[in-house]
Design a protein around this motif. Structure first.
Motif, PDB file in Angstrom:
ATOM      1  N   ASP A   7       0.790  -1.233   0.017  1.00 48.13           N
ATOM      2  CA  ASP A   7       0.034   0.059  -0.095  1.00 48.13           C
ATOM      3  C   ASP A   7       0.924   1.323  -0.095  1.00 48.13           C
ATOM      4  O   ASP A   7       1.584   1.538   1.022  1.00 48.13           O
ATOM      5  CB  ASP A   7      -0.880   0.013   1.289  1.00 48.13           C
ATOM      6  N   PHE A   8       1.070   1.817  -1.050  1.00 44.44           N
ATOM      7  CA  PHE A   8       1.827   3.252  -1.218  1.00 44.44           C
ATOM      8  C   PHE A   8       1.401   4.279  -0.342  1.00 44.44           C
ATOM      9  O   PHE A   8       2.295   4.987   0.150  1.00 44.44           O
ATOM     10  CB  PHE A   8       1.799   3.436  -2.768  1.00 44.44           C
ATOM     11  N   GLU A  18       7.346  -0.890   8.389  1.00 42.17           N
ATOM     12  CA  GLU A  18       6.302  -2.136   8.146  1.00 42.17           C
ATOM     13  C   GLU A  18       6.235  -2.413   6.530  1.00 42.17           C
ATOM     14  O   GLU A  18       6.397  -3.547   6.231  1.00 42.17           O
ATOM     15  CB  GLU A  18       5.181  -2.120   9.004  1.00 42.17           C
ATOM     16  N   THR A  19       5.627  -1.284   6.081  1.00 39.54           N
ATOM     17  CA  THR A  19       5.381  -1.526   4.475  1.00 39.54           C
ATOM     18  C   THR A  19       6.639  -1.846   3.719  1.00 39.54           C
ATOM     19  O   THR A  19       6.867  -2.637   2.747  1.00 39.54           O
ATOM     20  CB  THR A  19       4.865   0.034   3.913  1.00 39.54           C
ATOM     21  N   MET A  20       8.157  -1.150   4.099  1.00 40.40           N
ATOM     22  CA  MET A  20       9.186  -1.314   3.333  1.00 40.40           C
ATOM     23  C   MET A  20       9.737  -2.825   3.800  1.00 40.40           C
ATOM     24  O   MET A  20      10.197  -3.334   2.796  1.00 40.40           O
ATOM     25  CB  MET A  20      10.188  -0.207   3.969  1.00 40.40           C
ATOM     26  N   ALA A  21       9.272  -3.134   4.935  1.00 44.58           N
ATOM     27  CA  ALA A  21       9.865  -4.600   5.286  1.00 44.58           C
ATOM     28  C   ALA A  21       8.986  -5.735   4.348  1.00 44.58           C
ATOM     29  O   ALA A  21       9.542  -6.526   3.937  1.00 44.58           O
ATOM     30  CB  ALA A  21       9.600  -4.756   6.650  1.00 44.58           C
ATOM     31  N   LEU A  22       7.764  -5.442   4.171  1.00 45.92           N
ATOM     32  CA  LEU A  22       6.876  -6.222   3.380  1.00 45.92           C
ATOM     33  C   LEU A  22       7.287  -6.217   1.959  1.00 45.92           C
ATOM     34  O   LEU A  22       7.347  -7.268   1.417  1.00 45.92           O
ATOM     35  CB  LEU A  22       5.446  -5.744   3.526  1.00 45.92           C
ATOM     36  N   LEU A  23       7.570  -4.858   1.204  1.00 44.29           N
ATOM     37  CA  LEU A  23       8.199  -4.820  -0.034  1.00 44.29           C
ATOM     38  C   LEU A  23       9.453  -5.599  -0.073  1.00 44.29           C
ATOM     39  O   LEU A  23       9.706  -6.566  -1.012  1.00 44.29           O
ATOM     40  CB  LEU A  23       8.464  -3.513  -0.258  1.00 44.29           C
ATOM     41  N   HIS A  24      10.591  -5.582   1.024  1.00 46.26           N
ATOM     42  CA  HIS A  24      11.775  -6.365   0.684  1.00 46.26           C
ATOM     43  C   HIS A  24      11.307  -7.957   0.711  1.00 46.26           C
ATOM     44  O   HIS A  24      11.936  -8.367  -0.006  1.00 46.26           O
ATOM     45  CB  HIS A  24      12.418  -5.922   2.190  1.00 46.26           C
ATOM     46  N   HIS A  25      10.341  -8.273   1.630  1.00 41.08           N
ATOM     47  CA  HIS A  25       9.816  -9.700   1.690  1.00 41.08           C
ATOM     48  C   HIS A  25       9.433 -10.243   0.302  1.00 41.08           C
ATOM     49  O   HIS A  25       9.901 -11.210  -0.249  1.00 41.08           O
ATOM     50  CB  HIS A  25       9.006  -9.984   2.870  1.00 41.08           C
ATOM     51  N   PHE A  33       4.434  -9.200  -6.693  1.00 46.25           N
ATOM     52  CA  PHE A  33       3.642  -8.547  -5.564  1.00 46.25           C
ATOM     53  C   PHE A  33       2.544  -7.635  -6.190  1.00 46.25           C
ATOM     54  O   PHE A  33       2.659  -7.410  -7.246  1.00 46.25           O
ATOM     55  CB  PHE A  33       4.356  -7.845  -4.479  1.00 46.25           C
ATOM     56  N   GLN A  34       1.536  -7.236  -5.484  1.00 47.16           N
ATOM     57  CA  GLN A  34       0.760  -6.095  -5.951  1.00 47.16           C
ATOM     58  C   GLN A  34       0.827  -4.784  -5.223  1.00 47.16           C
ATOM     59  O   GLN A  34       1.128  -4.695  -4.263  1.00 47.16           O
ATOM     60  CB  GLN A  34      -0.909  -6.401  -5.719  1.00 47.16           C
ATOM     61  N   ILE A  35       0.581  -3.745  -5.868  1.00 46.04           N
ATOM     62  CA  ILE A  35       0.394  -2.361  -5.225  1.00 46.04           C
ATOM     63  C   ILE A  35      -0.883  -1.537  -5.306  1.00 46.04           C
ATOM     64  O   ILE A  35      -1.409  -1.649  -6.518  1.00 46.04           O
ATOM     65  CB  ILE A  35       1.768  -1.371  -5.891  1.00 46.04           C
ATOM     66  N   GLU A  36      -1.060  -1.200  -4.431  1.00 40.92           N
ATOM     67  CA  GLU A  36      -2.285  -0.241  -4.479  1.00 40.92           C
ATOM     68  C   GLU A  36      -2.251   1.081  -3.954  1.00 40.92           C
ATOM     69  O   GLU A  36      -1.008   1.391  -3.439  1.00 40.92           O
ATOM     70  CB  GLU A  36      -3.589  -0.804  -3.506  1.00 40.92           C
ATOM     71  N   ASN A  37      -3.081   2.054  -4.143  1.00 44.06           N
ATOM     72  CA  ASN A  37      -2.789   3.454  -3.793  1.00 44.06           C
ATOM     73  C   ASN A  37      -1.680   4.061  -4.488  1.00 44.06           C
ATOM     74  O   ASN A  37      -0.902   4.657  -3.603  1.00 44.06           O
ATOM     75  CB  ASN A  37      -2.948   3.858  -2.411  1.00 44.06           C
ATOM     76  N   HIS A  38      -1.465   3.624  -5.646  1.00 45.93           N
ATOM     77  CA  HIS A  38      -0.070   3.789  -6.301  1.00 45.93           C
ATOM     78  C   HIS A  38       0.041   5.527  -7.054  1.00 45.93           C
ATOM     79  O   HIS A  38       1.060   5.733  -7.637  1.00 45.93           O
ATOM     80  CB  HIS A  38       0.422   2.734  -7.488  1.00 45.93           C
ATOM     81  N   GLY A  39      -1.191   5.840  -7.341  1.00 46.29           N
ATOM     82  CA  GLY A  39      -0.989   7.336  -7.588  1.00 46.29           C
ATOM     83  C   GLY A  39      -1.543   7.226  -9.169  1.00 46.29           C
ATOM     84  O   GLY A  39      -1.771   8.457  -9.599  1.00 46.29           O
TER      85      GLY A  39
END
Length: 301
Positions: A7-8, A18-25, A33-39
């Protein structure tokens, strides 16, 4: 198996770490992966899908069903060297060639151009976030991809039409992507995309609410020295539905020289004796700084 969702909107607040850790994982263990609220404007994304589907129906569908691959499958011949897809490719950067595709309507060209302008910002943001997670300068990937003209950006537009015998042919055969960061705007109804994880195929569901599906290509794996993986994937055919795929590739320029980021490499070409000298004074400290010191010694620093 739930695909990671980044979630951007959480990158600016208290949930950033927490979001950065999820992206790294996701980059390290999944490769997709998927991204939401990406702009990216969601109405614009809907318009892109609508106009591409319209173009396919008006200009591509008839010729596809008259093609040799369709005849072969209708004759119930199993095929292993062709794909059940109807596609075209568009180049956007470093030179925008959108107006050279005169077989596309002006409205479609203008809509895709506007969409790509917004999507490139997402790709660049992702590259910066990945670099941050890897401990690199935030523009390291962009600079590595730039060559003499800047990163290369292109889009593969594909339809995977209804197939009378899905057991005989793939929509797209198993492969990894050659380039960097791939951002996919896909069908919201028809499935078919599958990624390989831990020896098992993971079904990627249709994208709801215009989330963007992302995967990393071979050059990200090389640049990260294997920390981030490119993952094998494929597209299965469907008897009942025609699937849309609009995949944009944020890639190195053709003359970019790609290599693992030096900061991510282990030290090499040193003698064990030299290592033991350093080890004797750092034995009870973290090994990471010791490896960095060895790299500096090898490089004469």
């Amino acid at each position: 198996m739930e695909i990671p969702m980044i979630d951007f909107s959480k990158l600016e607040g208290e949930e950033r770490s927490e979001t950065m850790a999820l992206l790294h994982h996701a980059c390290e263990k999944w490769g997709f992966f998927q991204i939401e609220n990406h702009g990216v404007d969601k109405q614009l994304m809907e318009k892109v899908k609508k106009l591409v589907n319209q173009h396919y129906e008006e200009k591509m569908e008839k010729s596809f069903y008259n093609s040799e691959i369709v005849k072969s499958v209708e004759d119930k011949n199993k095929t292993t060297d062709i794909d059940w897809e109807s596609t075209f490719f568009l180049w956007h950067r470093p030179n925008n060639k959108i107006n050279e595709y005169t077989n596309l309507s002006e409205e479609l060209r203008k809509t895709i151009d506007e969409y790509i302008d917004q999507l490139i910002k997402v790709a660049e943001k992702l590259s910066e976030l990945m670099c941050e997670n890897l401990g690199l300068e935030k523009d390291h990937m962009k600079m590595a991809f730039s060559g003499t003209k800047g990163p290369s950006v292109g889009t593969k537009v594909a339809k995977y039409p209804k197939c009378p015998h899905p057991e005989l042919v793939r929509g797209l055969r198993e492969h990894t992507d050659a380039g960097g960061i791939i951002l996919l705007l896909q069908d919201d109804q028809v499935p078919g995309l599958e990624f390989l994880k831990e020896g098992k195929w993971v079904n990627i569901p249709p994208s709801k609410n215009n989330t963007i599906f992302v995967n990393t290509g071979d050059q990200v794996e090389v640049l990260s020295n294997g920390y981030y993986k490119s993952t094998v994937h494929r597209v299965m055919t469907d008897k009942d539905g025609s699937r849309l795929s609009i995949a944009t590739f944020y890639n190195p320029n053709g003359d970019s020289v790609i290599s693992p980021a030096p900061k991510l490499l282990y030290p090499n070409r040193y003698t064990f004796q030299d290592y033991l000298k350093l080890y004797s004074s750092t034995k009870f400290e973290e090994k990471g700084p010791r490896f960095e010191s060895m790299k500096k010694m090898v490089n004469g620093q």
